[in-house]
Design a protein around this motif. Structure first.
Motif, PDB file in Angstrom:
ATOM      1  N   TRP A  68       1.860 -50.078  -0.958  1.00  0.00           N
ATOM      2  CA  TRP A  68       1.917 -51.385  -0.726  1.00  0.00           C
ATOM      3  C   TRP A  68       2.174 -51.875   0.710  1.00  0.00           C
ATOM      4  O   TRP A  68       1.632 -52.715   1.240  1.00  0.00           O
ATOM      5  N   LEU A  69       3.092 -51.091   1.159  1.00  0.00           N
ATOM      6  CA  LEU A  69       3.773 -51.380   2.412  1.00  0.00           C
ATOM      7  C   LEU A  69       2.467 -51.136   3.548  1.00  0.00           C
ATOM      8  O   LEU A  69       2.285 -51.805   4.504  1.00  0.00           O
ATOM      9  N   ILE A  75      11.016 -48.671   6.539  1.00  0.00           N
ATOM     10  CA  ILE A  75       9.945 -49.234   7.107  1.00  0.00           C
ATOM     11  C   ILE A  75      10.107 -50.803   7.199  1.00  0.00           C
ATOM     12  O   ILE A  75       9.606 -51.438   8.013  1.00  0.00           O
ATOM     13  N   ASN A  76      10.877 -51.356   6.230  1.00  0.00           N
ATOM     14  CA  ASN A  76      11.001 -52.710   6.066  1.00  0.00           C
ATOM     15  C   ASN A  76      11.807 -53.291   7.307  1.00  0.00           C
ATOM     16  O   ASN A  76      11.635 -54.439   7.715  1.00  0.00           O
ATOM     17  N   ILE A  77      12.651 -52.603   7.598  1.00  0.00           N
ATOM     18  CA  ILE A  77      13.390 -52.773   8.862  1.00  0.00           C
ATOM     19  C   ILE A  77      12.450 -52.750  10.296  1.00  0.00           C
ATOM     20  O   ILE A  77      12.559 -53.776  10.992  1.00  0.00           O
ATOM     21  N   LEU A  78      11.544 -51.857  10.351  1.00  0.00           N
ATOM     22  CA  LEU A  78      10.544 -51.857  11.370  1.00  0.00           C
ATOM     23  C   LEU A  78       9.703 -53.201  11.276  1.00  0.00           C
ATOM     24  O   LEU A  78       9.190 -53.701  12.142  1.00  0.00           O
ATOM     25  N   ILE A  79       9.343 -53.440  10.140  1.00  0.00           N
ATOM     26  CA  ILE A  79       8.475 -54.753  10.017  1.00  0.00           C
ATOM     27  C   ILE A  79       9.145 -56.118  10.285  1.00  0.00           C
ATOM     28  O   ILE A  79       8.676 -56.816  10.829  1.00  0.00           O
ATOM     29  N   TYR A 137       7.803 -54.197  14.378  1.00  0.00           N
ATOM     30  CA  TYR A 137       7.284 -53.002  15.053  1.00  0.00           C
ATOM     31  C   TYR A 137       6.347 -52.450  14.039  1.00  0.00           C
ATOM     32  O   TYR A 137       6.451 -51.432  13.495  1.00  0.00           O
ATOM     33  N   TYR A 138       5.039 -53.148  13.925  1.00  0.00           N
ATOM     34  CA  TYR A 138       4.122 -52.729  12.696  1.00  0.00           C
ATOM     35  C   TYR A 138       3.437 -51.401  13.142  1.00  0.00           C
ATOM     36  O   TYR A 138       3.202 -50.720  12.153  1.00  0.00           O
ATOM     37  N   ASP A 139       3.267 -51.185  14.398  1.00  0.00           N
ATOM     38  CA  ASP A 139       2.479 -49.810  14.746  1.00  0.00           C
ATOM     39  C   ASP A 139       3.486 -48.559  14.396  1.00  0.00           C
ATOM     40  O   ASP A 139       3.160 -47.836  13.769  1.00  0.00           O
ATOM     41  N   VAL A 140       4.691 -48.933  14.721  1.00  0.00           N
ATOM     42  CA  VAL A 140       5.846 -47.884  14.384  1.00  0.00           C
ATOM     43  C   VAL A 140       5.998 -47.686  12.738  1.00  0.00           C
ATOM     44  O   VAL A 140       5.860 -46.705  12.271  1.00  0.00           O
ATOM     45  N   ALA A 141       5.943 -48.811  12.157  1.00  0.00           N
ATOM     46  CA  ALA A 141       6.208 -48.781  10.856  1.00  0.00           C
ATOM     47  C   ALA A 141       4.972 -48.218   9.886  1.00  0.00           C
ATOM     48  O   ALA A 141       5.131 -47.351   9.171  1.00  0.00           O
ATOM     49  N   LEU A 142       3.893 -48.434  10.631  1.00  0.00           N
ATOM     50  CA  LEU A 142       2.630 -47.758  10.062  1.00  0.00           C
ATOM     51  C   LEU A 142       2.656 -46.090  10.184  1.00  0.00           C
ATOM     52  O   LEU A 142       2.332 -45.584   9.236  1.00  0.00           O
ATOM     53  N   ARG A 143       2.918 -45.687  11.255  1.00  0.00           N
ATOM     54  CA  ARG A 143       3.153 -44.209  11.487  1.00  0.00           C
ATOM     55  C   ARG A 143       4.340 -43.672  10.541  1.00  0.00           C
ATOM     56  O   ARG A 143       3.988 -42.594   9.939  1.00  0.00           O
ATOM     57  N   GLU A 153       2.847 -43.647   7.030  1.00  0.00           N
ATOM     58  CA  GLU A 153       1.771 -42.540   6.954  1.00  0.00           C
ATOM     59  C   GLU A 153       2.583 -41.364   6.609  1.00  0.00           C
ATOM     60  O   GLU A 153       2.196 -40.372   5.973  1.00  0.00           O
ATOM     61  N   THR A 154       3.667 -41.098   7.389  1.00  0.00           N
ATOM     62  CA  THR A 154       4.313 -39.764   7.308  1.00  0.00           C
ATOM     63  C   THR A 154       4.900 -39.644   6.054  1.00  0.00           C
ATOM     64  O   THR A 154       4.905 -38.830   5.244  1.00  0.00           O
ATOM     65  N   PHE A 155       5.383 -40.588   5.487  1.00  0.00           N
ATOM     66  CA  PHE A 155       6.276 -40.797   4.200  1.00  0.00           C
ATOM     67  C   PHE A 155       5.099 -40.664   3.073  1.00  0.00           C
ATOM     68  O   PHE A 155       5.546 -39.952   2.109  1.00  0.00           O
TER      69      PHE A 155
END
Length: 123
Positions: A77-78, A46-50, A54-60, A63-65
């Motif tokens: 927190w993320l 997630i941190n790599i995506l942030i 890529y905030y939308d992808v990171a959020l998805r 949510e999955t995790f």
């Protein structure tokens, strides 16, 4: 007589090599399992995506995790910070307030976000 000792030495060397290989293999497996159980690899993803924006992808992904690890404070927190970055103020506020209740060590950091959100909501 020389060949008997040579074979015995060779057996010892092979046995030691097998022990070293087996130990390394089990250490590797343990580290993979530990990383997955601790959530470290998910948070890193997630941190790599942030970092790439890529905030939308990171959020998805988050949510999955979280669906698999609902009490993982790092993932929660993320998610809260992602809501903040995506300007989803109500969700961010709720997440940070929940973090204060469940993770007292993060109270100060979460409160900073809440203060910023309150300032923005008052405008």
């Amino acid at each position: 007589m020389n060949t008997f000792f040579d074979i015995e030495k060779l057996d010892i060397v092979i046995a030691l090599l097998l022990i070293i290989i087996a130990t390394s293999f089990f250490k590797f497996i343990f580290n993979v399992i530990h990383r997955n159980l601790s959530g470290t690899s998910q948070a890193q993803t997630i941190n790599i995506l942030i970092d790439k924006g890529y905030y939308d992808v990171a959020l998805r992904k988050c949510e999955t995790f979280i669906s698999k690890r609902p009490c993982d404070a790092n993932l929660l927190w993320l998610r809260a910070t992602l809501y903040f970055k995506l300007d989803k103020k109500d969700k961010a506020m709720s997440e940070f307030q929940n973090l204060i209740k469940t993770e007292p060590l993060w109270k100060e950091d979460a409160q900073k976000y809440i203060d910023v959100l309150n300032d923005e909501l008052q405008r």
